[in-house]
Design a protein around this motif. Sequence first.
Motif, PDB file in Angstrom:
ATOM      1  N   GLY A  10       0.847  -1.195   0.000  1.00 58.43           N
ATOM      2  CA  GLY A  10       0.000   0.000   0.000  1.00 58.43           C
ATOM      3  C   GLY A  10       0.877   1.238   0.000  1.00 58.43           C
ATOM      4  O   GLY A  10       1.929   1.262   0.641  1.00 58.43           O
ATOM      5  N   THR A  33       2.409  -0.384  -4.668  1.00 57.77           N
ATOM      6  CA  THR A  33       1.208   0.432  -4.833  1.00 57.77           C
ATOM      7  C   THR A  33       0.918   0.590  -6.324  1.00 57.77           C
ATOM      8  O   THR A  33       1.845   0.556  -7.141  1.00 57.77           O
ATOM      9  CB  THR A  33       1.417   1.796  -4.107  1.00 57.77           C
ATOM     10  N   ASP A  38       0.702   7.814  -6.236  1.00 59.38           N
ATOM     11  CA  ASP A  38       0.246   7.564  -4.866  1.00 59.38           C
ATOM     12  C   ASP A  38       1.189   8.264  -3.877  1.00 59.38           C
ATOM     13  O   ASP A  38       2.409   8.351  -4.118  1.00 59.38           O
ATOM     14  CB  ASP A  38       0.175   6.053  -4.584  1.00 59.38           C
ATOM     15  N   VAL A  52      -2.261  -3.865  -4.733  1.00 65.10           N
ATOM     16  CA  VAL A  52      -1.809  -4.424  -3.456  1.00 65.10           C
ATOM     17  C   VAL A  52      -2.107  -5.912  -3.328  1.00 65.10           C
ATOM     18  O   VAL A  52      -1.494  -6.604  -2.523  1.00 65.10           O
ATOM     19  CB  VAL A  52      -2.395  -3.652  -2.245  1.00 65.10           C
TER      20      VAL A  52
END
Length: 379
Positions: A10, A33, A38, A52
């Motif tokens: 993540g 990710t 991100d 993920v």
Amino acid sequence: MESKRVGVIGGGQLAWMMGEAAEKLGIELLVQTPSKHDPAVSRAVETILAPVDDAVATAKLANLCDVITFENEFINLPELQLLSQKGVCFRPSIDNLAPLLDKYNQRCYLQEIGLPVPRFTTISSASENLSPYSFPVVLKARRHGYDGQGTFILPDQVSLEQTWQSLQQPKMLLEEFIPFEKELAVIAARNVSGEITIYPVVETYQKNQVCRWVIAPADLSTQVQSKVNAIARTLLSQLQFVGVLGIELFLTEQEEVLVNEIAPRTHNSGHYTLDACYTSQFEMQLRAVTDMTLGSPNLKFPGAVMVNLLGYEYSHHDYQDKLAEIATIPEAHIHWYGKKESRPGRKLGHVTVLLSEAERQLGQKLSQKIESIWYESSN
Ligand code: ADP
């Protein structure tokens, strides 16, 4: 020897905030990710660009780091189980996560270890006999719900059937509606050696099932505080959990404490720890998973209020004018996640205001002030 390269599954704001703590501790952070935009990508030494739940990508990540931890739970558990059997080090372990990912299984597990939870069941059709439940009831998607998405408070049979139709899921969690007095939350951590630490209990406020603000510490009797601490301790010890977890709770008028949900990672209700505590929840997670001694979870100030800055429109705006206005509030600390796109309900940032002893009762007033600046043009 301490692990120095930590992989995170993540790359959202939680991993981004962990990135700052990693720099402080001399740890290199790697993330898995899906998008190069991100938030955590800018703070990672390496990024595996993949969803993920892509376990092939996680195997690559594992080759580059000593330990893998998580910033969300939208993972592919069976495939990670296989990687774990091949020796990949996950902290929390896959066994830690297994009972927690599905909301119904989580409820069953909490009940099994003797923790108090709302009455619950699982249903596979809206026309099932719901007795002994009475409306309103709460219907929840068993997996992949977040920020209130997948949670529905339903007043009657018609709304239950309409919601069921629109969701098209084979099974959902159904539970009693708790007319709570307050919602509480607590962050707790356990390291590889079994050391446990628990942060102050906070009060959280959710609007339309999404967290709007958090006040630390919550104004509670010592009896309620010890109930919450005992819940956190039981959970960490029973699971032999390694890492940080967030526990959301309901406090009833009779001072009964019920567990609503466990998040096996850092949590929105713990963002205040960045500015207000000796050790932030993000540093705590890194300390726990690399088996360092856990730092102090105590507040450095008499109190704090954290307000989420949620998107209220579709836009690419950077909101500099509003952020500048919020920054004029004394002791306000703004954390802006740098997301490229705003959407209604999306967490774009948060602000924590530190409170002196004399200001401790002003948390709610300050949250209203911040929200009136932030949502000004959206009403
Ligand atoms: P999410 O996982 O999306 O955060 P939650 O299960 O935590 O969803 O629910 C979000 C919010 O919905 C809670 O913080 C609470 O305000 C409300 N809620 C959830 N379950 C209940 C319940 N059983 N009774 C009353 N309110 C509830």
